[in-house]
Motif scaffolding. Structure first.
Motif, PDB file in Angstrom:
ATOM      1  N   ALA A 167       0.809  -1.222   0.000  1.00  0.00           N
ATOM      2  CA  ALA A 167       0.000   0.000   0.000  1.00  0.00           C
ATOM      3  C   ALA A 167       0.840   1.268   0.000  1.00  0.00           C
ATOM      4  O   ALA A 167       0.475   2.255  -0.642  1.00  0.00           O
ATOM      5  CB  ALA A 167      -0.934  -0.004   1.209  1.00  0.00           C
ATOM      6  N   TYR A 168       1.965   1.267   0.725  1.00  0.00           N
ATOM      7  CA  TYR A 168       2.729   2.498   0.917  1.00  0.00           C
ATOM      8  C   TYR A 168       4.151   2.447   0.368  1.00  0.00           C
ATOM      9  O   TYR A 168       4.904   3.408   0.526  1.00  0.00           O
ATOM     10  CB  TYR A 168       2.763   2.857   2.406  1.00  0.00           C
ATOM     11  N   GLY A 169       4.529   1.345  -0.258  1.00  0.00           N
ATOM     12  CA  GLY A 169       5.806   1.282  -0.941  1.00  0.00           C
ATOM     13  C   GLY A 169       6.996   1.469  -0.032  1.00  0.00           C
ATOM     14  O   GLY A 169       7.061   0.930   1.080  1.00  0.00           O
ATOM     15  N   LYS A 170       7.957   2.278  -0.507  1.00  0.00           N
ATOM     16  CA  LYS A 170       9.249   2.379   0.174  1.00  0.00           C
ATOM     17  C   LYS A 170       9.164   2.972   1.575  1.00  0.00           C
ATOM     18  O   LYS A 170       9.998   2.677   2.421  1.00  0.00           O
ATOM     19  CB  LYS A 170      10.220   3.188  -0.670  1.00  0.00           C
ATOM     20  N   TRP A 171       8.177   3.828   1.826  1.00  0.00           N
ATOM     21  CA  TRP A 171       8.070   4.403   3.170  1.00  0.00           C
ATOM     22  C   TRP A 171       7.748   3.315   4.191  1.00  0.00           C
ATOM     23  O   TRP A 171       8.309   3.297   5.290  1.00  0.00           O
ATOM     24  CB  TRP A 171       7.005   5.500   3.201  1.00  0.00           C
TER      25      TRP A 171
ATOM     26  N   LEU B 292      10.841   1.150   4.543  1.00  0.00           N
ATOM     27  CA  LEU B 292      11.829   1.841   5.380  1.00  0.00           C
ATOM     28  C   LEU B 292      11.523   1.657   6.861  1.00  0.00           C
ATOM     29  O   LEU B 292      12.415   1.379   7.672  1.00  0.00           O
ATOM     30  CB  LEU B 292      11.844   3.335   5.031  1.00  0.00           C
ATOM     31  N   GLY B 293      10.245   1.798   7.231  1.00  0.00           N
ATOM     32  CA  GLY B 293       9.856   1.624   8.628  1.00  0.00           C
ATOM     33  C   GLY B 293      10.070   0.208   9.116  1.00  0.00           C
ATOM     34  O   GLY B 293      10.569  -0.013  10.229  1.00  0.00           O
ATOM     35  N   VAL B 294       9.702  -0.765   8.286  1.00  0.00           N
ATOM     36  CA  VAL B 294       9.885  -2.171   8.661  1.00  0.00           C
ATOM     37  C   VAL B 294      11.367  -2.485   8.820  1.00  0.00           C
ATOM     38  O   VAL B 294      11.786  -3.138   9.785  1.00  0.00           O
ATOM     39  CB  VAL B 294       9.241  -3.101   7.614  1.00  0.00           C
ATOM     40  N   LEU B 295      12.188  -2.023   7.863  1.00  0.00           N
ATOM     41  CA  LEU B 295      13.622  -2.282   7.934  1.00  0.00           C
ATOM     42  C   LEU B 295      14.248  -1.643   9.167  1.00  0.00           C
ATOM     43  O   LEU B 295      15.113  -2.245   9.824  1.00  0.00           O
ATOM     44  CB  LEU B 295      14.311  -1.753   6.674  1.00  0.00           C
ATOM     45  N   PHE B 296      13.832  -0.436   9.494  1.00  0.00           N
ATOM     46  CA  PHE B 296      14.355   0.235  10.682  1.00  0.00           C
ATOM     47  C   PHE B 296      14.050  -0.561  11.939  1.00  0.00           C
ATOM     48  O   PHE B 296      14.934  -0.831  12.760  1.00  0.00           O
ATOM     49  CB  PHE B 296      13.756   1.636  10.786  1.00  0.00           C
TER      50      PHE B 296
ATOM     51  N   LEU C 103      16.829  -0.422  -3.112  1.00  0.00           N
ATOM     52  CA  LEU C 103      15.718  -1.265  -3.559  1.00  0.00           C
ATOM     53  C   LEU C 103      15.048  -0.688  -4.790  1.00  0.00           C
ATOM     54  O   LEU C 103      15.114   0.519  -5.051  1.00  0.00           O
ATOM     55  CB  LEU C 103      14.685  -1.405  -2.434  1.00  0.00           C
ATOM     56  N   ASP C 104      14.376  -1.539  -5.544  1.00  0.00           N
ATOM     57  CA  ASP C 104      13.651  -1.093  -6.723  1.00  0.00           C
ATOM     58  C   ASP C 104      12.524  -0.154  -6.323  1.00  0.00           C
ATOM     59  O   ASP C 104      12.015  -0.201  -5.195  1.00  0.00           O
ATOM     60  CB  ASP C 104      13.071  -2.285  -7.485  1.00  0.00           C
ATOM     61  N   ALA C 105      12.104   0.660  -7.255  1.00  0.00           N
ATOM     62  CA  ALA C 105      11.066   1.649  -6.959  1.00  0.00           C
ATOM     63  C   ALA C 105       9.662   1.057  -6.913  1.00  0.00           C
ATOM     64  O   ALA C 105       8.745   1.674  -6.373  1.00  0.00           O
ATOM     65  CB  ALA C 105      11.099   2.771  -8.000  1.00  0.00           C
ATOM     66  N   ASP C 106       9.477  -0.136  -7.489  1.00  0.00           N
ATOM     67  CA  ASP C 106       8.119  -0.684  -7.533  1.00  0.00           C
ATOM     68  C   ASP C 106       7.658  -1.140  -6.156  1.00  0.00           C
ATOM     69  O   ASP C 106       8.457  -1.383  -5.269  1.00  0.00           O
ATOM     70  CB  ASP C 106       8.027  -1.849  -8.519  1.00  0.00           C
ATOM     71  N   ARG C 107       6.344  -1.249  -6.019  1.00  0.00           N
ATOM     72  CA  ARG C 107       5.788  -1.650  -4.731  1.00  0.00           C
ATOM     73  C   ARG C 107       5.600  -3.152  -4.653  1.00  0.00           C
ATOM     74  O   ARG C 107       5.637  -3.847  -5.661  1.00  0.00           O
ATOM     75  CB  ARG C 107       4.441  -0.956  -4.510  1.00  0.00           C
ATOM     76  N   GLY C 108       5.395  -3.623  -3.457  1.00  0.00           N
ATOM     77  CA  GLY C 108       5.135  -5.042  -3.260  1.00  0.00           C
ATOM     78  C   GLY C 108       6.009  -5.634  -2.186  1.00  0.00           C
ATOM     79  O   GLY C 108       5.639  -5.676  -1.023  1.00  0.00           O
ATOM     80  N   TYR C 109       7.212  -6.068  -2.569  1.00  0.00           N
ATOM     81  CA  TYR C 109       8.144  -6.679  -1.633  1.00  0.00           C
ATOM     82  C   TYR C 109       7.491  -7.789  -0.808  1.00  0.00           C
ATOM     83  O   TYR C 109       7.501  -7.751   0.416  1.00  0.00           O
ATOM     84  CB  TYR C 109       8.754  -5.628  -0.696  1.00  0.00           C
ATOM     85  N   PRO C 110       6.887  -8.787  -1.462  1.00  0.00           N
ATOM     86  CA  PRO C 110       6.187  -9.833  -0.703  1.00  0.00           C
ATOM     87  C   PRO C 110       7.104 -10.628   0.221  1.00  0.00           C
ATOM     88  O   PRO C 110       6.654 -11.134   1.253  1.00  0.00           O
ATOM     89  CB  PRO C 110       5.591 -10.732  -1.804  1.00  0.00           C
ATOM     90  N   LEU C 111       8.402 -10.747  -0.136  1.00  0.00           N
ATOM     91  CA  LEU C 111       9.315 -11.506   0.710  1.00  0.00           C
ATOM     92  C   LEU C 111       9.544 -10.829   2.057  1.00  0.00           C
ATOM     93  O   LEU C 111       9.962 -11.471   3.017  1.00  0.00           O
ATOM     94  CB  LEU C 111      10.654 -11.716   0.004  1.00  0.00           C
ATOM     95  N   LEU C 112       9.265  -9.528   2.138  1.00  0.00           N
ATOM     96  CA  LEU C 112       9.439  -8.824   3.410  1.00  0.00           C
ATOM     97  C   LEU C 112       8.464  -9.371   4.454  1.00  0.00           C
ATOM     98  O   LEU C 112       8.851  -9.677   5.584  1.00  0.00           O
ATOM     99  CB  LEU C 112       9.209  -7.322   3.204  1.00  0.00           C
TER     100      LEU C 112
END
Length: 272
Positions: A126-130, A133-137, A175-184
């Motif tokens: 839903a929110y892409g890289k933002w 970023l929060g999850v990674l932090f 990371l790529d600009a597209d949204r998704g990142y299901p492996l996260l």
């Protein structure tokens, strides 16, 4: 198990799984993707213990994970512990004992693992890289606290927080600009399940199958017999399990990114 063992087990499982996907399924990942997945899985392998709170105003007590970001994470742990206790109290059956704290209740179930994994994937979509970023932090902070516990204890929560922020920004920028990142989300869910398995081999067990009633109890603890259970903080955990997790992680990394090492070993062994 102790925090460092949980984090190591999460990293080991993700690295071994990434190698298996590459070797048997042809699903290769970049070094960055593998590193991010292993970091997130290691952090998520500490996540269920956020139901063990301490003293918020004194920045004391609680599980390893609860002290990661100082009073902020201690406050989150306090809230999660109370929510978990509330869920336990509302859903308990007559044979379930009364409890005064929520540790090893809701966050130690497969339902919780599935929800946080799904929630992470949904946020990233839903929110892409933002959101990424929060999850990674957050997960990088937990991973640092678990994998480098002695350093984190000496450095303090502020240094851990700043380091986590730097790791998250550097990773997200690549990371790529597209949204998704299901492996996260998968890494978060797998990390939580690995935590549950780790606690199942200790004497306390976990309410793995809640909310399925078992023997007139909703919160039946599931684990291995006490005679073969691992003692938390004992030699079996510190030397045997942590050694095993470290070896598995190193072998998986070598097999994925330096396969020539194993080829040379095979050739040397085959030579007359």
């Amino acid at each position: 198990m102790m925090g460092p063992s949980h984090a190591l087990s999460g990293a080991a499982v993700w690295l071994a799984g990434s190698w298996a996907l590459d070797h048997f399924g042809g699903y290769a990942q970049s070094p960055l993707a593998v590193t991010i997945g292993a970091t997130v899985c290691a952090g998520a392998a500490l996540l269920p213990d956020l139901d063990l709170s301490g003293k918020v105003t004194r920045n004391q007590g609680g599980a390893t994970v609860a002290r990661t970001f100082g009073v902020f994470s201690l406050f989150v742990a306090e809230v999660i512990e109370k929510v978990s206790l509330g869920i336990y109290s509302i859903t308990r059956m007559p044979r379930d004992p009364r409890r005064t704290n929520g540790h090893r209740t809701f966050t130690h179930t497969l339902v919780f693992a599935g929800l946080v994994g799904w929630g992470t994937t949904s946020l990233a979509a839903a929110y892409g890289k933002w959101a990424v970023l929060g999850v990674l932090f957050f997960m990088a902070g937990l991973a640092l606290r678990g994998l480098f516990d002695k350093w984190a204890e000496r450095a303090g929560w502020l240094i851990v927080t700043l380091t986590s922020a730097a790791v998250a920004f550097m990773a997200a920028s690549q990371l790529d600009a597209d949204r998704g990142y299901p492996l996260l989300g998968t890494a978060v869910g797998v990390g939580c399940v690995v935590h549950l398995i780790g606690d199942m081999i200790t004497r306390s067990g976990v309410p793995l199958l809640w909310p399925i009633p078992l023997g007139a109890r909703m919160w039946r603890m599931i684990g291995i017999p006490d005679g073969i259970a691992i003692r938390a903080g004992g030699p079996g955990e510190i030397f045997v399990l942590r050694g095993l997790f470290t070896i598995v992680s190193l072998l998986a990394l070598l097999a994925m990114f330096f396969p020539g090492v194993f080829s040379s070993i095979h050739l040397d062994a085959a030579a007359p």
